[in-house]
Design a protein around this motif. Structure first.
Motif, PDB file in Angstrom:
ATOM      1  N   ALA A  68     -30.293   6.202  18.390  1.00  0.00           N
ATOM      2  CA  ALA A  68     -30.766   7.591  18.401  1.00  0.00           C
ATOM      3  C   ALA A  68     -31.907   7.782  19.388  1.00  0.00           C
ATOM      4  CB  ALA A  68     -31.228   8.001  16.996  1.00  0.00           C
ATOM      5  N   LEU A  69     -31.990   9.010  19.892  1.00  0.00           N
ATOM      6  CA  LEU A  69     -33.113   9.433  20.722  1.00  0.00           C
ATOM      7  C   LEU A  69     -33.722  10.655  20.042  1.00  0.00           C
ATOM      8  CD1 LEU A  69     -33.094   9.811  24.607  1.00  0.00           C
ATOM      9  CD2 LEU A  69     -34.308  11.423  23.143  1.00  0.00           C
ATOM     10  N   ILE A  70     -35.031  10.597  19.754  1.00  0.00           N
ATOM     11  CA  ILE A  70     -35.703  11.670  19.019  1.00  0.00           C
ATOM     12  C   ILE A  70     -36.923  12.116  19.814  1.00  0.00           C
ATOM     13  CG2 ILE A  70     -36.750  12.378  16.837  1.00  0.00           C
ATOM     14  CD1 ILE A  70     -35.437   9.901  15.543  1.00  0.00           C
ATOM     15  N   THR A  71     -36.964  13.389  20.176  1.00  0.00           N
ATOM     16  CA  THR A  71     -38.145  13.896  20.879  1.00  0.00           C
ATOM     17  C   THR A  71     -39.183  14.355  19.861  1.00  0.00           C
ATOM     18  OG1 THR A  71     -37.353  16.198  21.043  1.00  0.00           O
ATOM     19  CG2 THR A  71     -36.689  14.664  22.792  1.00  0.00           C
ATOM     20  N   GLY A  72     -40.450  14.218  20.237  1.00  0.00           N
ATOM     21  CA  GLY A  72     -41.532  14.615  19.345  1.00  0.00           C
ATOM     22  C   GLY A  72     -41.576  13.786  18.078  1.00  0.00           C
ATOM     23  N   ALA A  73     -41.368  12.490  18.189  1.00  0.00           N
ATOM     24  CA  ALA A  73     -41.236  11.647  16.997  1.00  0.00           C
ATOM     25  C   ALA A  73     -42.426  10.733  16.759  1.00  0.00           C
ATOM     26  CB  ALA A  73     -39.956  10.814  17.086  1.00  0.00           C
ATOM     27  N   ASP A  74     -43.539  10.974  17.446  1.00  0.00           N
ATOM     28  CA  ASP A  74     -44.718  10.142  17.217  1.00  0.00           C
ATOM     29  C   ASP A  74     -45.390  10.469  15.890  1.00  0.00           C
ATOM     30  OD1 ASP A  74     -45.256  12.591  18.832  1.00  0.00           O
ATOM     31  OD2 ASP A  74     -47.347  12.072  18.386  1.00  0.00           O
ATOM     32  N   SER A  75     -45.211  11.717  15.394  1.00  0.00           N
ATOM     33  CA  SER A  75     -45.853  12.129  14.145  1.00  0.00           C
ATOM     34  C   SER A  75     -45.041  13.249  13.512  1.00  0.00           C
ATOM     35  CB  SER A  75     -47.293  12.592  14.403  1.00  0.00           C
ATOM     36  OG  SER A  75     -47.308  13.752  15.231  1.00  0.00           O
ATOM     37  N   GLY A  76     -45.505  13.731  12.346  1.00  0.00           N
ATOM     38  CA  GLY A  76     -44.898  14.891  11.708  1.00  0.00           C
ATOM     39  C   GLY A  76     -43.441  14.699  11.332  1.00  0.00           C
ATOM     40  N   ILE A  77     -42.648  15.768  11.503  1.00  0.00           N
ATOM     41  CA  ILE A  77     -41.232  15.728  11.133  1.00  0.00           C
ATOM     42  C   ILE A  77     -40.502  14.649  11.919  1.00  0.00           C
ATOM     43  CG2 ILE A  77     -39.061  17.023  11.196  1.00  0.00           C
ATOM     44  CD1 ILE A  77     -40.704  19.566  10.710  1.00  0.00           C
ATOM     45  N   GLY A  78     -40.786  14.529  13.221  1.00  0.00           N
ATOM     46  CA  GLY A  78     -40.097  13.541  14.050  1.00  0.00           C
ATOM     47  C   GLY A  78     -40.331  12.125  13.583  1.00  0.00           C
ATOM     48  N   ARG A  79     -41.568  11.821  13.187  1.00  0.00           N
ATOM     49  CA  ARG A  79     -41.860  10.482  12.651  1.00  0.00           C
ATOM     50  C   ARG A  79     -41.046  10.229  11.394  1.00  0.00           C
ATOM     51  NH1 ARG A  79     -47.986   8.947  11.130  1.00  0.00           N
ATOM     52  NH2 ARG A  79     -48.091   8.359  13.337  1.00  0.00           N
ATOM     53  N   ALA A  80     -40.976  11.215  10.513  1.00  0.00           N
ATOM     54  CA  ALA A  80     -40.225  11.051   9.271  1.00  0.00           C
ATOM     55  C   ALA A  80     -38.730  10.876   9.546  1.00  0.00           C
ATOM     56  CB  ALA A  80     -40.465  12.249   8.349  1.00  0.00           C
ATOM     57  N   ILE A  81     -38.209  11.612  10.529  1.00  0.00           N
ATOM     58  CA  ILE A  81     -36.801  11.440  10.901  1.00  0.00           C
ATOM     59  C   ILE A  81     -36.556  10.004  11.365  1.00  0.00           C
ATOM     60  CG2 ILE A  81     -34.980  12.135  12.498  1.00  0.00           C
ATOM     61  CD1 ILE A  81     -36.383  14.910  12.632  1.00  0.00           C
ATOM     62  N   ALA A  82     -37.427   9.521  12.246  1.00  0.00           N
ATOM     63  CA  ALA A  82     -37.274   8.154  12.751  1.00  0.00           C
ATOM     64  C   ALA A  82     -37.325   7.137  11.613  1.00  0.00           C
ATOM     65  CB  ALA A  82     -38.350   7.856  13.789  1.00  0.00           C
ATOM     66  N   MET A  83     -38.251   7.323  10.672  1.00  0.00           N
ATOM     67  CA  MET A  83     -38.373   6.398   9.548  1.00  0.00           C
ATOM     68  C   MET A  83     -37.104   6.416   8.700  1.00  0.00           C
ATOM     69  SD  MET A  83     -40.557   4.292   8.000  1.00  0.00           S
ATOM     70  CE  MET A  83     -39.196   3.171   7.644  1.00  0.00           C
ATOM     71  N   CYS A  84     -36.631   7.601   8.349  1.00  0.00           N
ATOM     72  CA  CYS A  84     -35.430   7.706   7.510  1.00  0.00           C
ATOM     73  C   CYS A  84     -34.195   7.177   8.234  1.00  0.00           C
ATOM     74  CB  CYS A  84     -35.223   9.147   7.067  1.00  0.00           C
ATOM     75  SG  CYS A  84     -36.476   9.747   5.899  1.00  0.00           S
ATOM     76  N   TYR A  85     -34.091   7.450   9.532  1.00  0.00           N
ATOM     77  CA  TYR A  85     -32.960   6.912  10.297  1.00  0.00           C
ATOM     78  C   TYR A  85     -32.995   5.383  10.280  1.00  0.00           C
ATOM     79  CZ  TYR A  85     -31.365  11.360  12.379  1.00  0.00           C
ATOM     80  OH  TYR A  85     -30.836  12.609  12.589  1.00  0.00           O
ATOM     81  N   ALA A  86     -34.168   4.813  10.464  1.00  0.00           N
ATOM     82  CA  ALA A  86     -34.287   3.353  10.449  1.00  0.00           C
ATOM     83  C   ALA A  86     -33.892   2.798   9.080  1.00  0.00           C
ATOM     84  CB  ALA A  86     -35.710   2.944  10.809  1.00  0.00           C
ATOM     85  N   LEU A  87     -34.336   3.460   8.016  1.00  0.00           N
ATOM     86  CA  LEU A  87     -33.981   3.013   6.664  1.00  0.00           C
ATOM     87  C   LEU A  87     -32.487   3.171   6.394  1.00  0.00           C
ATOM     88  CD1 LEU A  87     -36.998   4.497   4.672  1.00  0.00           C
ATOM     89  CD2 LEU A  87     -36.533   2.068   5.092  1.00  0.00           C
ATOM     90  N   GLU A  88     -31.819   4.067   7.128  1.00  0.00           N
ATOM     91  CA  GLU A  88     -30.379   4.273   6.975  1.00  0.00           C
ATOM     92  C   GLU A  88     -29.557   3.360   7.882  1.00  0.00           C
ATOM     93  OE1 GLU A  88     -28.854   5.786   4.750  1.00  0.00           O
ATOM     94  OE2 GLU A  88     -30.197   7.305   3.922  1.00  0.00           O
ATOM     95  N   GLY A  89     -30.216   2.466   8.609  1.00  0.00           N
ATOM     96  CA  GLY A  89     -29.485   1.464   9.367  1.00  0.00           C
ATOM     97  C   GLY A  89     -29.364   1.681  10.857  1.00  0.00           C
ATOM     98  N   VAL A  90     -30.035   2.695  11.416  1.00  0.00           N
ATOM     99  CA  VAL A  90     -30.021   2.876  12.867  1.00  0.00           C
ATOM    100  C   VAL A  90     -30.614   1.626  13.515  1.00  0.00           C
ATOM    101  CG1 VAL A  90     -31.064   4.172  14.770  1.00  0.00           C
ATOM    102  CG2 VAL A  90     -30.053   5.388  12.844  1.00  0.00           C
ATOM    103  N   LYS A  91     -29.944   1.120  14.555  1.00  0.00           N
ATOM    104  CA  LYS A  91     -30.368  -0.132  15.182  1.00  0.00           C
ATOM    105  C   LYS A  91     -31.472   0.051  16.207  1.00  0.00           C
ATOM    106  CE  LYS A  91     -27.586  -3.408  16.229  1.00  0.00           C
ATOM    107  NZ  LYS A  91     -26.498  -4.234  16.844  1.00  0.00           N
ATOM    108  N   GLY A  92     -31.480   1.206  16.884  1.00  0.00           N
ATOM    109  CA  GLY A  92     -32.482   1.425  17.915  1.00  0.00           C
ATOM    110  C   GLY A  92     -32.792   2.900  18.068  1.00  0.00           C
TER     111      GLY A  92
END
Length: 313
Positions: A68-92
């Protein structure tokens, strides 16, 4: 000791909301300066006795093996998306953020996610409002991971202006570059690399539907994102690429204290029926749904995690 984003979590979301109303902050947009920090990996819940509590987000492999590629993911909603994606098995995941002022937030996000999951995080600081920067972002992602399955256009900015007469051209252009030009440029480039089954999720806002009197240009950009989502979904349907959006209501992120006054902060989130702002993890769950096969028959739609505000679309 387990490393996570929510180590200083209050007892429940209602206690958090009372603390939030009275906290001190600096207008920096830096997540690390908000204590307690916006909740990234716990969901508000209730125990067996009906008492409010937080429960950790539990992944179940919904996005196993994706990139996945996520813009604005250093904090806030984007950070939470990245965290949940990682917990769901996204590799990178490539996390995109504006510039060096956000380096600390971005590095903290990377370290914390990598400490808890097998997901590799690639960081890149670029202003997405310019196509050449978007090209550099995608090139860096592909060089790191080799493929892309999910694009999340989440980066946004807003500038409070109380009178339309005071809304100057540089402010309007800046807001549209980040909120509209960036998603269009990023999507244009990524679509050349998405295969059937690829997913694009855009961040809209309740402001696109009900408007915000002090964020006129921001509201306009989010309306544009809704239309962009609908039109693009039709164009990409034959390629089996789904395009959807999430339109959050009020959410407690670093963007909010950076925009509004103390009095406005104390009232922030009081208009939905649930009478509180969301925490980022509550919004991120919608992005998981739209990126996963659970939403395989959904495209061109907008999900509305807004605390109960009725949206007739």
């Amino acid at each position: 000791m387990t490393v996570n984003f929510d180590e200083d979590l209050p007892q429940d979301v209602y206690e958090f909301n009372e603390i939030r109303k009275n906290m001190d902050w600096e207008k920096s947009g830096v997540a690390a300066l908000l204590k307690p920090a916006p909740v990234t990996q716990h969901l508000p819940s209730f125990d067996a006795e009906g008492k409010p509590c937080f429960k950790p987000y539990r992944g179940s492999g919904k996005l196993e093996g994706k990139y996945a590629l996520i813009t604005g993911a250093d904090s806030g909603i984007g950070r939470a998306i990245a965290m949940c994606y990682a917990l769901e098995g996204v590799k990178g995941i490539t996390i995109v953020y504006r510039d060096e002022r956000e380096d600390d937030d971005a590095l903290y996000t990377k370290k914390t996610i990598e400490a808890q999951t097998n997901c590799q995080i690639h960081l890149i600081a670029r202003d997405i409002g310019y196509e050449e920067n978007c090209r550099e972002i995608l090139d860096a992602h592909l060089q790191t991971f080799g493929r892309i399955d999910i694009l999340v256009n989440n980066a946004a900015e807003q500038h409070k202006v109380t009178r339309i007469e005071d809304l100057d051209c540089p402010t309007v252009e800046r807001t549209f570059r980040t909120n509209v030009f960036g998603p269009i440029f990023m999507t244009k480039l990524v679509c050349a690399h998405l295969k059937a089954g690829g997913v694009i999720v855009n961040t809209a806002s309740v402001a696109a539907y009900r408007g915000m009197d002090v964020l006129v240009d921001y509201s306009a950009t989010k309306g544009a994102i809704v239309s962009f989502t609908r039109a693009l979904s039709q164009q990409l349907a034959d390629r089996r690429i789904r395009v959807n959006a999430v339109a959050p209501g009020p959410v407690w992120t670093p963007l909010i204290p950076n925009t509004f006054s103390r009095e406005e902060i104390q009232k922030f989130g009081s208009f939905p029926p649930l009478k509180r702002p969301a925490q980022p993890c509550e919004i991120a769950a919608a992005f998981v749904f739209l990126a996963s096969d659970d939403s395989s028959f959904i495209t061109g739609q907008v999900v509305h995690p807004n605390g109960g505000t009725v949206i007739n679309t």
